[in-house]
Enzyme design. Sequence first.
Site, short mmCIF file in Angstrom:
data_model
loop_
_atom_site.label_atom_id
_atom_site.label_comp_id
_atom_site.label_asym_id
_atom_site.label_seq_id
_atom_site.Cartn_x
_atom_site.Cartn_y
_atom_site.Cartn_z
N HIS A 90 0.88 -1.18 0.00
CA HIS A 90 0.00 0.00 0.00
C HIS A 90 0.91 1.22 0.00
CE1 HIS A 90 -2.79 2.96 1.73
NE2 HIS A 90 -3.77 2.17 1.37
N ASP B 249 2.44 -4.64 8.11
CA ASP B 249 1.29 -3.76 7.90
C ASP B 249 0.06 -4.64 8.10
OD1 ASP B 249 -0.90 -2.50 6.81
OD2 ASP B 249 0.13 -1.78 5.02
N GLN C 161 -5.13 -4.87 6.96
CA GLN C 161 -6.18 -5.77 6.49
C GLN C 161 -6.27 -7.07 7.28
OE1 GLN C 161 -8.42 -4.86 4.40
NE2 GLN C 161 -7.46 -3.00 3.63
N LYS D 149 -11.02 0.23 10.11
CA LYS D 149 -11.18 -0.95 9.27
C LYS D 149 -11.61 -2.16 10.10
CE LYS D 149 -7.53 0.43 6.05
NZ LYS D 149 -8.23 0.77 4.80
N CYS E 44 -4.72 2.63 -3.72
CA CYS E 44 -3.44 3.07 -3.13
C CYS E 44 -2.34 2.05 -3.36
CB CYS E 44 -3.57 3.37 -1.64
SG CYS E 44 -4.67 4.72 -1.28
N1 PMP Z 1 -2.07 -0.66 4.46
C1 PMP Z 1 -3.03 -1.39 3.91
C2 PMP Z 1 -2.74 -2.80 3.51
C3 PMP Z 1 -4.30 -0.85 3.74
O1 PMP Z 1 -5.27 -1.58 3.19
C4 PMP Z 1 -4.54 0.48 4.14
C5 PMP Z 1 -5.89 1.13 3.94
N2 PMP Z 1 -6.41 0.95 2.67
C6 PMP Z 1 -3.50 1.19 4.72
C7 PMP Z 1 -2.28 0.60 4.87
C8 PMP Z 1 -3.67 2.61 5.18
O2 PMP Z 1 -4.62 2.68 6.18
P1 PMP Z 1 -5.02 4.11 6.75
O3 PMP Z 1 -5.52 4.90 5.59
O4 PMP Z 1 -6.08 3.82 7.75
O5 PMP Z 1 -3.80 4.72 7.33
#
Ligand code: PMP
Length: 545
Positions: free
Chosen positions: A124, A201, A204, A227, A367
């Site tokens: 991401h 990370d 998910q 999430k 992203c």
């Molecule tokens: N890492 C992953 C794998 C994600 O799916 C996301 C959110 N789409 C993020 C990081 C970033 O999360 P946040 O926008 O809540 O900081």
Amino acid sequence: MSPEVAAVREDFPVLDRTVDGQPLTYLDNAATTQTPRQVYETFEAFYAGYNANVHRGIHTLSHEASLAYEAAHDRVAEFVGASGGREEMVFTRNTTESINLVAHGLALPEFGPGDAIVTTEMEHHASLVTWQQVAKRTGAELRFVEVTDDGHVDLDHAKSLIDDDVELVSIPHVSNVLGTINPVRAFADLAHDAGAVLLVDGAQSAPTRPVDVEAMGADFFAFSGHKMAGPTGIGGLYGRKELLEGMEPFLYGGEMIQHVTFDRSTWNGLPWKFEAGTPPIAEGIALAAAVDYLDDLGMEWVREHENRLAQYALERLEARDDVETYGPGPGEERTGLVSFNVDGVHGHDLSSILNDRGIAVRAGDHCTQPLHDRMDVPGSVRASFYVYNTTEEVDRLLDAIDDAGAKLDAYLSSDRYSERLYDHHRNPRNGGSLTNPSLVKSSEETSCGDEGEFHVEIAGDGTIERLAFESRSCAVSRAVASLITEYLEGRTVAEAAEMEGEVVSMLDGQFPDLRKECVVGPEDVIREAAREYLDGEVGEAVSTA
Ligand code: PMP
């Protein structure tokens, strides 16, 4: 619907709402999950009962708020398997901030030329962009573990990349596009054998499966409340105590200090050293309520439910000739998300068609632009499920995808769009490319990630003689691009550089607000190209193609 899921749905009143008269089918959970009443009621309890700043006041409300906020750290630490309790659990705003905390607290002060950071092609941007910047600023090398065609990280490639120069390995536990569950333990062993730390990370995975940071060997584990049935504005960073103790603070100010003189300051203990200023108190307490809620459901159940829905969706999508899915195939466990594309229908158009039926999905690059480049698609549609979703909702999604091409035609010919746009959709003008363009401008850098290219031939006096465009964008953007080429033919580059809202007025403002970006995007691109041309940056403009 199983009685269990029916009972879960009772906790989420938002699921009873309609969207344009259609029942809501919320399948955008990998972006943000809905919040159960057990969680948002904690806000009312806090604000109606004991709202006060923490760790500051010698009064009852502050004491009660402090105790609840501290206990929330312990509770969330326990949820992810951190035996060190609150000292190993820093509250942040989200996963992004948690990763940035490690970048600022550990990597930026300590890494330098000769060091390396290993991450993956499925990152991401929260992770990828952060490590890119760390590499730039420190001179460390950034290495990417390849993703295989079936959506796995290539472990052999990882082995070849993780050597003694590596200081940090950063991987997602679960891919937010592919649904792949990565072998984090194997990465922990590779990282530790090389003397590196492992950041996982968990954006998910924390919401969707049991997490045990110690068993997986993570040194850091980042996640977001929004999430996982929690509120926005709160996330967490698990860090091994010895590592957190040795790290620099990320932000400076009140709360994170122990003693301050005009010359110097000393830092507070963990985790407060990393929580400068007034923290998100209500949100932190609500995050603990969210993990209580999930634990009551049982994270094993959540995992099974997610996988069941994903397998069902995958099976039904794969049975169609006009759909391409990404990530591990049917039968392999994944979290509750499936990304796909329908032939001939861009993701933005598909999500509009779905929205008409009350179905919320995400379309775009999620992203993960480099991953989509790797998959050779400009974007994808992602349906992602959570504890309240049902197989009936997957069926609704599949029914809505049926005859998507015809639905797109009906969508664009409906009276929400001007007839002019529909005409350009049906009869695009100036498609293709020019052999000798004076200027070529790619639209790749637009925020919606669309892919297109304008070619423009300009006479010596600045008159635009011919234009052409090629596009892999949505139907709305393509129709607008066609409209612009027709409009600009015979006008001057200076006029193109001054365009401001021309497309909106040519369409009499007739388009849904939801699609405004697709309508104004091509105009932004051609205006920028014209300005670059006038500024003499033709070479650069051509080279962006
Ligand atoms: N890492 C992953 C794998 C994600 O799916 C996301 C959110 N789409 C993020 C990081 C970033 O999360 P946040 O926008 O809540 O900081």
